[in-house]
Scaffold this active site. Sequence first.
Site, PDB file in Angstrom:
ATOM      1  N   SER A 120       0.844  -1.189   0.000  1.00 12.59           N
ATOM      2  CA  SER A 120       0.000   0.000   0.000  1.00 12.59           C
ATOM      3  C   SER A 120       0.880   1.239   0.000  1.00 12.59           C
ATOM      4  CB  SER A 120      -0.901   0.024   1.242  1.00 12.59           C
ATOM      5  OG  SER A 120      -1.609   1.251   1.339  1.00 12.59           O
ATOM      6  N   TYR A 167      -1.936  -0.686  10.350  1.00 14.90           N
ATOM      7  CA  TYR A 167      -2.002  -0.971   8.913  1.00 14.90           C
ATOM      8  C   TYR A 167      -0.781  -0.413   8.194  1.00 14.90           C
ATOM      9  CZ  TYR A 167      -3.880  -1.092   4.141  1.00 14.90           C
ATOM     10  OH  TYR A 167      -4.074  -1.322   2.796  1.00 14.90           O
ATOM     11  N   LYS A 204       2.045  -2.662   6.170  1.00 14.22           N
ATOM     12  CA  LYS A 204       2.310  -2.517   4.746  1.00 14.22           C
ATOM     13  C   LYS A 204       3.758  -2.110   4.476  1.00 14.22           C
ATOM     14  CE  LYS A 204      -1.678  -3.812   3.244  1.00 14.22           C
ATOM     15  NZ  LYS A 204      -1.815  -5.101   2.521  1.00 14.22           N
TER      16      LYS A 204
END
Length: 271
Positions: free
Chosen positions: A164, A179, A183
């Site tokens: 991401s 998150y 990533k």
Amino acid sequence: MGAAPQSIRWPAPELSDSVFKMFDMHGKVVIITGGSGGIGYEVARGLAEAGADIALWYYKSTQCEKLAATIAKDFGVKVKAYQCDVSVFDQVQAQTDAVVKDFGRLDVMIANAGIPSKKGGLDDKLEDWHRVVDIDFSGAYFCARVAGEIFRKQGSGNVIFTASMSGHAANVPQEQACYNACKAGVIHLAKSLAVEWVKFARVNSVSPGYIDTAISGDCAFEMKEEWYSLTPMKRDADPRELKAAYLYLASNASTYTTGCDLVVDGGYTCR
């Protein structure tokens, strides 16, 4: 006279002069985790259109069998759905073995399954933190590890992680430290495995920006407007805009590409 020096150069692959044939995926078997979601499903369609047979992995979806049948009908390839919780290593191993049994081989593992964080580093519940880590980071590694064992034995293979842009930049206004960290870890995991596995597999990642999928469907209007204001292209992406990136990395068009993170984010991380 001494012995002639030995070159350390490895042989180049046999390549077609046709760029269209380089992108041809006929005869290749691809696992796509999170295959019932927006990105995973469109990537599956893109690779199937190029000729690949697809193992579509899902966790909770009630539609994946139907999605698999639709892809098979549209492109005339073999597609089968498999239920798997990627955070459980034994399930990843068992379902990968099932794919190899059903399809006869495995050429590409696309570790795409992931879930978002809903809170920041102080407000996140510990159980939610662990769940995101288990799926987004450990699950990605489990998929790569199981596929890597196959690729090492057969002498060839390809792993593609869905990372991401959040692995490159801390998003605002939402807080999602877990998150973002996962990533970033996936991006560096891909680079590390690319070096470790260079003799038998290529390993790359794709870092999407804001994509119009169900994951962002419950985000407030004001939040999305701030996203757009920070994205030079002033919009999010249709998931179909990612298909070519994955096809490039999965195909023989990218035989000299490994350890790459391909950012597709409308310019967000350029600022």
